[in-house]
Design a protein around this motif. Structure first.
Motif, PDB file in Angstrom:
ATOM      1  N   ALA A  88       0.814  -1.221   0.000  1.00  0.00           N
ATOM      2  CA  ALA A  88       0.000   0.000   0.000  1.00  0.00           C
ATOM      3  C   ALA A  88       0.843   1.264   0.000  1.00  0.00           C
ATOM      4  CB  ALA A  88      -0.920   0.003   1.225  1.00  0.00           C
ATOM      5  N   TYR A 140       1.370   2.948   7.837  1.00  0.00           N
ATOM      6  CA  TYR A 140       0.096   2.469   7.277  1.00  0.00           C
ATOM      7  C   TYR A 140      -1.022   3.487   7.446  1.00  0.00           C
ATOM      8  CZ  TYR A 140      -1.751  -1.787   5.155  1.00  0.00           C
ATOM      9  OH  TYR A 140      -2.216  -2.716   4.252  1.00  0.00           O
ATOM     10  N   VAL A 143      -2.136   5.980   4.610  1.00  0.00           N
ATOM     11  CA  VAL A 143      -2.913   5.669   3.413  1.00  0.00           C
ATOM     12  C   VAL A 143      -4.327   5.183   3.698  1.00  0.00           C
ATOM     13  CG1 VAL A 143      -0.904   5.207   1.971  1.00  0.00           C
ATOM     14  CG2 VAL A 143      -1.898   3.357   3.331  1.00  0.00           C
ATOM     15  N   THR A 144      -4.597   4.680   4.881  1.00  0.00           N
ATOM     16  CA  THR A 144      -5.946   4.195   5.161  1.00  0.00           C
ATOM     17  C   THR A 144      -6.263   4.286   6.649  1.00  0.00           C
ATOM     18  OG1 THR A 144      -7.440   2.292   5.077  1.00  0.00           O
ATOM     19  CG2 THR A 144      -5.109   1.799   5.261  1.00  0.00           C
ATOM     20  N   SER A 145      -7.415   4.843   6.939  1.00  0.00           N
ATOM     21  CA  SER A 145      -7.867   4.909   8.329  1.00  0.00           C
ATOM     22  C   SER A 145      -8.336   3.545   8.821  1.00  0.00           C
ATOM     23  CB  SER A 145      -9.011   5.920   8.459  1.00  0.00           C
ATOM     24  OG  SER A 145     -10.112   5.533   7.635  1.00  0.00           O
ATOM     25  N   ALA A 146      -8.513   2.585   7.895  1.00  0.00           N
ATOM     26  CA  ALA A 146      -8.935   1.242   8.288  1.00  0.00           C
ATOM     27  C   ALA A 146      -7.917   0.589   9.211  1.00  0.00           C
ATOM     28  CB  ALA A 146      -9.150   0.374   7.047  1.00  0.00           C
ATOM     29  N   LYS A 193     -12.524  -4.795   4.765  1.00  0.00           N
ATOM     30  CA  LYS A 193     -12.741  -3.570   4.000  1.00  0.00           C
ATOM     31  C   LYS A 193     -11.644  -2.554   4.302  1.00  0.00           C
ATOM     32  CE  LYS A 193     -17.781  -3.910   3.543  1.00  0.00           C
ATOM     33  NZ  LYS A 193     -19.088  -3.255   3.825  1.00  0.00           N
ATOM     34  N   GLY A 194     -11.252  -1.828   3.264  1.00  0.00           N
ATOM     35  CA  GLY A 194     -10.271  -0.767   3.440  1.00  0.00           C
ATOM     36  C   GLY A 194      -8.852  -1.175   3.148  1.00  0.00           C
ATOM     37  N   PHE A 195      -8.630  -2.452   2.798  1.00  0.00           N
ATOM     38  CA  PHE A 195      -7.277  -2.919   2.501  1.00  0.00           C
ATOM     39  C   PHE A 195      -7.246  -3.402   1.046  1.00  0.00           C
ATOM     40  CE2 PHE A 195      -7.908  -3.415   7.049  1.00  0.00           C
ATOM     41  CZ  PHE A 195      -6.761  -2.831   7.569  1.00  0.00           C
ATOM     42  N   ASN A 196      -6.928  -2.487   0.151  1.00  0.00           N
ATOM     43  CA  ASN A 196      -6.904  -2.804  -1.277  1.00  0.00           C
ATOM     44  C   ASN A 196      -5.490  -3.241  -1.659  1.00  0.00           C
ATOM     45  OD1 ASN A 196      -9.628  -2.064  -1.568  1.00  0.00           O
ATOM     46  ND2 ASN A 196      -9.066   0.089  -1.810  1.00  0.00           N
ATOM     47  N   THR A 274      -8.770  -9.645  -0.595  1.00  0.00           N
ATOM     48  CA  THR A 274      -8.122  -9.585   0.710  1.00  0.00           C
ATOM     49  C   THR A 274      -8.332 -10.887   1.472  1.00  0.00           C
ATOM     50  OG1 THR A 274      -8.464  -7.199   0.784  1.00  0.00           O
ATOM     51  CG2 THR A 274      -7.953  -8.279   2.859  1.00  0.00           C
TER      52      THR A 274
END
Length: 394
Positions: A88, A140, A143-146, A193-196, A274
């Motif tokens: 990511a 990390y 790039v994503t709040s997940a 969700k949120g981890f592409n 994922t």
């Protein structure tokens, strides 16, 4: 020098970070820095080989196996976390590279503490692990709040590991088991969700890791033969140890499994992708890497006295290593929908029967295990050839 409140402190240009979109799928490949990181991680894994060998020498194979499993559970979680991180947040800028190197320092502290992690160095392990967690989270979260859903589980795990260093057995093992269960089970509470994730990078990164780990199993041959006269028996045992490692390589890389895996992952929508990566590249790779560690420990014990019988713990470790690798590889292929895993599963079961040969001669067990894996490879290729349609002639 004080700064006016309406100005930000300026960081040096080489360290200044800015969030950039990751490269397209086809452009994101494993960097040399990630391979450097993997070398440090594999050194950490080889410390587990030493942990197993020490247990075999001291007559505590079951306890040493439990220790190796618990420690591996913790370090594998963070390795997977860093593989996802660089997927990511590619380490293309100096600030990111510096932080990845700092994470490597955390793994080095962890590695050095492993031989005595249950005998006085548990705090050092927890400190190195905490450094890994903080660097990982700092990158990390860019790039994503997940990832904020993951961090409490990671901090909870390291807290349990740190607490385990302060209490006697069996509470030490219970706290370690709790930490591993908390880390491994967190995906079921966090969700996907949120981890592409990008398929090509994940496939390549784990393939390189398996290569490096197999290479370290070859180092075990050299360590086991150190100071010994190279006679016929030792030379034959060394060649068989190399052949067994090569067979494991062939199982993983000999076909087109990497290409099929990448195609399957690319075709899946992000959440399902994922989940597939969790199943195939996190959970299914656990027995494969543990298998490599066990094979290295078994070969290291066999190489010193190849004609003599192995102790039961050493013979079981060698057979279980092959069984774990083959079973894990079959699991990996099944998760990704790759057909034809029956022979690998059967080979995993049959390999355990070679323990009886090891109790007679280490060389005999090495020969039988190598022949077994070769037979599985040949039979699989014949079955695959029968299934393939014959192209029309003319």
């Amino acid at each position: 020098m004080p700064y006016p409140h309406n100005e930000r402190m300026r960081l040096p240009g080489w360290f200044a970070e800015r969030v950039e979109p990751a490269p397209p799928e086809t452009e994101l490949r494993v960097s040399t820095l990630e391979l450097f990181f993997d070398l440090v991680f594999v050194f950490t894994v080889t410390q587990l080989t030493g942990l197993l060998v020490d247990g075999l020498q001291d007559g505590r194979p079951a306890e040493s196996a439990l220790r190796a499993l618990l420690v591996f559970g913790a370090i594998w979680w963070m390795y997977a976390g860093y593989a996802w991180l660089t997927n990511a947040v590619p380490p293309t800028r100096p600030a990111r590279r510096v932080l990845i190197l700092l994470g490597m320092a955390g793994f080095m502290i962890v590695a050095l503490s492993i031989p005595s992690v249950f005998d006085g160095d548990g705090v050092a392990f927890a400190v190195g692990y905490l450094l890994l967690i903080l660097v990982h989270a700092g990158l990390y979260l860019q790039v994503t709040s997940a990832f904020a859903r993951v961090l409490p589980f990671n901090l909870g795990g390291v807290a349990l590991i740190g607490l385990a260093a302060l209490v006697p057995a069996p509470y030490t093992y219970l706290l370690w088991a709790g930490a591993v269960a908390l880390l491994w089970g967190s995906p079921y509470f966090i969700g996907q969700k949120g981890f592409n994730l990008r398929a090509g990078h994940i496939v390549e990164r784990h393939g390189l890791l398996v290569i490096v780990a197999l290479g370290e199993s070859i180092v075990a041959i050299g360590i086991g033969a150190k100071g010994l006269h190279v006679g016929l028996a030792l030379g034959l045992a060394a060649v068989l140890g190399l052949a067994l490692a090569a067979c494991l390589w062939w199982l993983y890389f000999g076909g087109d499994d990497e290409g099929r895996a990448e195609h399957t992952l690319e075709a899946a929508e992000p959440v399902r992708r994922t989940r597939l990566i969790l199943g195939a590249y996190f959970y299914a790779h656990i027995p494969m890497l543990l298998g490599i560690v066990a094979v290295a420990a078994g070969v290291k014990k066999a190489i010193g006295h190849p004609v003599d019988p192995l102790k039961f713990g050493a013979a079981l470790t060698l057979a279980a290593g092959v069984a774990l690798f083959m079973a894990g590889d079959a699991w990996f292929r099944r998760v990704l929908g790759i057909a034809g895993n029956g022979l690998r599963a059967a080979g995993a079961a049959v390999s355990l029967l070679t323990v009886a040969l090891g109790l007679w001669s280490a060389l005999a067990q090495l020969t039988a295990l190598t022949a077994l894996v070769i037979a599985v490879i040949i039979l699989e290729r014949r079955r695959a050839a029968v299934r393939e349609p014959v192209p029309p002639q003319g």
